[in-house]
Scaffold this motif. Sequence first.
Motif, short mmCIF file in Angstrom:
data_model
loop_
_atom_site.label_atom_id
_atom_site.label_comp_id
_atom_site.label_asym_id
_atom_site.label_seq_id
_atom_site.Cartn_x
_atom_site.Cartn_y
_atom_site.Cartn_z
N ILE A 3 11.04 -27.67 -21.71
CA ILE A 3 11.10 -27.21 -20.32
C ILE A 3 10.65 -25.75 -20.20
CG2 ILE A 3 12.68 -26.73 -18.41
CD1 ILE A 3 14.10 -29.38 -19.15
N LEU A 7 8.88 -24.03 -16.87
CA LEU A 7 9.85 -23.43 -15.94
C LEU A 7 10.05 -21.97 -16.30
CD1 LEU A 7 11.92 -23.75 -13.60
CD2 LEU A 7 13.64 -24.20 -15.37
N VAL A 12 13.46 -19.93 -10.56
CA VAL A 12 14.82 -20.45 -10.46
C VAL A 12 15.53 -19.81 -9.27
CG1 VAL A 12 17.06 -20.63 -11.64
CG2 VAL A 12 14.94 -20.89 -12.95
N GLN A 77 3.89 -27.19 -13.62
CA GLN A 77 4.73 -26.07 -13.19
C GLN A 77 5.98 -26.63 -12.55
OE1 GLN A 77 4.05 -23.07 -14.04
NE2 GLN A 77 1.88 -23.24 -14.52
N ALA A 78 7.07 -25.86 -12.61
CA ALA A 78 8.33 -26.33 -12.05
C ALA A 78 9.09 -25.21 -11.37
CB ALA A 78 9.20 -26.93 -13.15
N ALA A 79 9.97 -25.62 -10.46
CA ALA A 79 10.95 -24.72 -9.85
C ALA A 79 12.29 -25.43 -9.93
CB ALA A 79 10.59 -24.40 -8.41
N PHE A 80 13.35 -24.67 -10.05
CA PHE A 80 14.69 -25.24 -10.10
C PHE A 80 15.58 -24.49 -9.12
CE2 PHE A 80 19.04 -25.48 -11.63
CZ PHE A 80 19.19 -26.85 -11.71
N PHE A 101 15.10 -30.08 -9.18
CA PHE A 101 14.09 -29.71 -10.17
C PHE A 101 12.75 -30.20 -9.65
CE2 PHE A 101 14.65 -28.36 -14.70
CZ PHE A 101 13.35 -27.98 -14.89
N LEU A 103 8.75 -30.58 -9.71
CA LEU A 103 7.65 -30.59 -10.67
C LEU A 103 6.33 -30.81 -9.95
CD1 LEU A 103 8.85 -32.99 -13.50
CD2 LEU A 103 8.46 -30.55 -13.70
N HIS A 143 18.69 -20.31 -15.90
CA HIS A 143 17.50 -20.53 -16.72
C HIS A 143 17.88 -20.62 -18.19
CE1 HIS A 143 13.67 -19.52 -18.78
NE2 HIS A 143 13.17 -20.30 -17.85
#
Length: 153
Positions: A3, A7, A12, A77-80, A101, A103, A143
Amino acid sequence: MRIAEFLSPQAVIADMQSRTKPEVLRELSATLVRAHPLLQEDRLVEVLREREKLGSTGIGEGVAIPHGKLPGMTQLQAAFGVSRAGVDFEAIDGKATHLFFALVAPENSAGVHLKALARISRLFKNPRFRASILEAPTTADIHALIIQEDARP
């Protein structure tokens, strides 16, 4: 694949402000754009909304994994985000969703995309891990918990 590869700490959100599903998608997209300025927020929101039309990505137990594919991207790419209040995300169990989460993958990346979804899904099945994320006060703490849990064998 880990991850940490997709991420970044800048993607985050420790305390999401969104109260509705469309607001969640917008807030996650805005966060992704801040972490990766070459992305376009409106296009990201549209990609995530289109996927939600096929069925909610709320997988239950307070977790949702909105996702989609975007032409022109070179890597996943990701955001949480954490919603302390919880959001009605039309999850399969009917419960409020607290952990999001998002994606976004390159258009022709089925394998990477599916591996990432499976990895995140597996990680968030652990009730103790979900609870620790909800209790973490800062983006850095959140994170670090995700990266630490993902590194376990």
